[in-house]
Scaffold this motif. Sequence first.
Motif, PDB file in Angstrom:
ATOM      1  N   PRO A 101      17.308  10.016  -3.306  1.00 30.18           N
ATOM      2  CA  PRO A 101      16.837  10.371  -4.649  1.00 30.18           C
ATOM      3  C   PRO A 101      15.826   9.339  -5.152  1.00 30.18           C
ATOM      4  O   PRO A 101      16.039   8.123  -5.000  1.00 30.18           O
ATOM      5  N   CYS A 102      14.730   9.815  -5.688  1.00 30.25           N
ATOM      6  CA  CYS A 102      13.671   8.941  -6.218  1.00 30.25           C
ATOM      7  C   CYS A 102      13.098   7.979  -5.175  1.00 30.25           C
ATOM      8  O   CYS A 102      12.445   6.991  -5.518  1.00 30.25           O
ATOM      9  N   ASN A 103      13.333   8.264  -3.891  1.00 28.49           N
ATOM     10  CA  ASN A 103      12.899   7.390  -2.790  1.00 28.49           C
ATOM     11  C   ASN A 103      13.550   6.006  -2.860  1.00 28.49           C
ATOM     12  O   ASN A 103      13.022   5.038  -2.322  1.00 28.49           O
ATOM     13  N   HIS A 104      14.718   5.912  -3.496  1.00 28.52           N
ATOM     14  CA  HIS A 104      15.384   4.630  -3.682  1.00 28.52           C
ATOM     15  C   HIS A 104      16.326   4.315  -2.522  1.00 28.52           C
ATOM     16  O   HIS A 104      17.547   4.284  -2.695  1.00 28.52           O
ATOM     17  N   GLY A 105      15.765   4.057  -1.364  1.00 32.50           N
ATOM     18  CA  GLY A 105      16.571   3.643  -0.220  1.00 32.50           C
ATOM     19  C   GLY A 105      17.040   2.210  -0.374  1.00 32.50           C
ATOM     20  O   GLY A 105      16.594   1.472  -1.259  1.00 32.50           O
ATOM     21  N   THR A 106      17.939   1.802   0.494  1.00 30.62           N
ATOM     22  CA  THR A 106      18.556   0.481   0.380  1.00 30.62           C
ATOM     23  C   THR A 106      18.020  -0.528   1.394  1.00 30.62           C
ATOM     24  O   THR A 106      18.524  -1.634   1.497  1.00 30.62           O
ATOM     25  N   HIS A 107      17.001  -0.140   2.141  1.00 34.11           N
ATOM     26  CA  HIS A 107      16.335  -1.058   3.067  1.00 34.11           C
ATOM     27  C   HIS A 107      14.884  -0.592   3.194  1.00 34.11           C
ATOM     28  O   HIS A 107      14.484   0.375   2.532  1.00 34.11           O
ATOM     29  N   LEU A 108      14.105  -1.260   3.998  1.00 33.29           N
ATOM     30  CA  LEU A 108      12.693  -0.909   4.116  1.00 33.29           C
ATOM     31  C   LEU A 108      12.526   0.505   4.665  1.00 33.29           C
ATOM     32  O   LEU A 108      13.171   0.865   5.657  1.00 33.29           O
ATOM     33  N   PRO A 109      11.658   1.300   4.062  1.00 28.84           N
ATOM     34  CA  PRO A 109      11.374   2.625   4.616  1.00 28.84           C
ATOM     35  C   PRO A 109      10.492   2.509   5.845  1.00 28.84           C
ATOM     36  O   PRO A 109       9.908   1.446   6.118  1.00 28.84           O
ATOM     37  N   GLU A 110      10.401   3.600   6.586  1.00 30.56           N
ATOM     38  CA  GLU A 110       9.425   3.665   7.666  1.00 30.56           C
ATOM     39  C   GLU A 110       8.045   3.794   7.021  1.00 30.56           C
ATOM     40  O   GLU A 110       7.837   4.633   6.146  1.00 30.56           O
ATOM     41  N   LEU A 111       7.115   2.954   7.447  1.00 31.94           N
ATOM     42  CA  LEU A 111       5.825   2.860   6.754  1.00 31.94           C
ATOM     43  C   LEU A 111       4.789   3.772   7.395  1.00 31.94           C
ATOM     44  O   LEU A 111       4.619   3.767   8.625  1.00 31.94           O
ATOM     45  N   PRO A 112       4.091   4.568   6.594  1.00 29.52           N
ATOM     46  CA  PRO A 112       3.086   5.488   7.149  1.00 29.52           C
ATOM     47  C   PRO A 112       1.887   4.728   7.700  1.00 29.52           C
ATOM     48  O   PRO A 112       1.533   3.659   7.210  1.00 29.52           O
ATOM     49  N   THR A 113       1.263   5.306   8.702  1.00 27.20           N
ATOM     50  CA  THR A 113       0.133   4.624   9.338  1.00 27.20           C
ATOM     51  C   THR A 113      -1.034   4.467   8.382  1.00 27.20           C
ATOM     52  O   THR A 113      -1.807   3.511   8.484  1.00 27.20           O
ATOM     53  N   GLN A 114      -1.199   5.395   7.446  1.00 33.26           N
ATOM     54  CA  GLN A 114      -2.350   5.335   6.536  1.00 33.26           C
ATOM     55  C   GLN A 114      -2.276   4.164   5.561  1.00 33.26           C
ATOM     56  O   GLN A 114      -3.259   3.839   4.912  1.00 33.26           O
ATOM     57  N   ALA A 115      -1.110   3.522   5.472  1.00 34.66           N
ATOM     58  CA  ALA A 115      -0.952   2.390   4.555  1.00 34.66           C
ATOM     59  C   ALA A 115      -1.147   1.057   5.265  1.00 34.66           C
ATOM     60  O   ALA A 115      -0.910   0.003   4.682  1.00 34.66           O
ATOM     61  N   ALA A 116      -1.588   1.080   6.498  1.00 42.13           N
ATOM     62  CA  ALA A 116      -1.675  -0.152   7.293  1.00 42.13           C
ATOM     63  C   ALA A 116      -2.788  -1.076   6.842  1.00 42.13           C
ATOM     64  O   ALA A 116      -2.736  -2.282   7.083  1.00 42.13           O
ATOM     65  N   GLN A 117      -3.811  -0.516   6.234  1.00 43.57           N
ATOM     66  CA  GLN A 117      -4.957  -1.355   5.841  1.00 43.57           C
ATOM     67  C   GLN A 117      -4.972  -1.619   4.340  1.00 43.57           C
ATOM     68  O   GLN A 117      -4.579  -0.769   3.580  1.00 43.57           O
ATOM     69  N   ASN A 139       0.825  -1.210   0.000  1.00 37.58           N
ATOM     70  CA  ASN A 139       0.000   0.000   0.000  1.00 37.58           C
ATOM     71  C   ASN A 139       0.862   1.264   0.000  1.00 37.58           C
ATOM     72  O   ASN A 139       0.537   2.255  -0.657  1.00 37.58           O
ATOM     73  N   THR A 140       1.955   1.218   0.747  1.00 32.26           N
ATOM     74  CA  THR A 140       2.853   2.379   0.809  1.00 32.26           C
ATOM     75  C   THR A 140       3.423   2.698  -0.563  1.00 32.26           C
ATOM     76  O   THR A 140       3.406   3.846  -1.021  1.00 32.26           O
ATOM     77  N   LEU A 141       3.924   1.679  -1.242  1.00 34.94           N
ATOM     78  CA  LEU A 141       4.598   1.909  -2.516  1.00 34.94           C
ATOM     79  C   LEU A 141       3.616   2.238  -3.640  1.00 34.94           C
ATOM     80  O   LEU A 141       3.882   3.123  -4.458  1.00 34.94           O
ATOM     81  N   THR A 142       2.475   1.558  -3.672  1.00 33.02           N
ATOM     82  CA  THR A 142       1.516   1.844  -4.741  1.00 33.02           C
ATOM     83  C   THR A 142       0.815   3.178  -4.522  1.00 33.02           C
ATOM     84  O   THR A 142       0.416   3.840  -5.479  1.00 33.02           O
ATOM     85  N   GLY A 143       0.697   3.595  -3.274  1.00 34.17           N
ATOM     86  CA  GLY A 143       0.040   4.866  -2.991  1.00 34.17           C
ATOM     87  C   GLY A 143       0.950   6.069  -3.099  1.00 34.17           C
ATOM     88  O   GLY A 143       0.493   7.214  -3.106  1.00 34.17           O
ATOM     89  N   LEU A 144       2.244   5.830  -3.216  1.00 36.79           N
ATOM     90  CA  LEU A 144       3.209   6.927  -3.234  1.00 36.79           C
ATOM     91  C   LEU A 144       3.087   7.766  -4.493  1.00 36.79           C
ATOM     92  O   LEU A 144       2.964   8.985  -4.453  1.00 36.79           O
TER      93      LEU A 144
END
Length: 218
Positions: free
Chosen positions: A202-218, A85-90
């Motif tokens: 850059p481009c949100n291309h981190g090298t590990h899992l990002p911190e996930l927003p609460t709105q993406a929990a469901q 949800n986090t990645l598709t909603g970004l």
Amino acid sequence: MAVYIEEIGKLVSDGLSELAESVESGKTPGNPVSETHFLSAWVTKSIKQQRYDHSVAKTLLAWQQQARSMGKNAQLKQQFVQICNTLTGLNPAEALTAAVTAAQIQALYQALTAAGWLVTTEFEVNRKVTHHTNGQASLVVCAKQYREAIAESGDVVKPLSLYLRGDAKAVIDTAYQHGLLLFKVTDYKSKVKYHGEYVVYPCNHGTHLPELPTQAAQ
């Protein structure tokens, strides 16, 4: 090598799709315990088959260990759903190829200032420093690092550290609303005393899992 954040997005999407197919076919009962068992076995099989790029290997191993040590409480499905949800909603139109810009960073500054945060961006952070805030929530960004991270086009071209003291979840959620993912380095000890360090890539291309927003929990 594949970009981590794109590869992990593909991985969780595949896992959820194959779980749904297994439930629909009747091979896996549609309950949390059975779904966790399926994903636990799926993760282990993916590791053995080297199905995904090496960039996500550590994440897969961490999930395997969670499943082994926590059993049904590992909540693998919930984690997969939240990541998906986090990645598709970004940025659904451009996936994870759109540039991160100075305008987004500045919008985050403004939102936090409006929420009562003390935003400090005019000084260099090149050694261990103490930043006195009298208990006020605080965001510190190194002026030199910011200049070096932003290209003339306004795009973020190098990783940029944000030093936070306060409700990190609120910052993560606010950043996400402006199209930014934050990647945690530490939640407490950093160059700025009592502040955690989070990085914008850059481009949100981190090298590990990002911190996930609460709105993406469901």
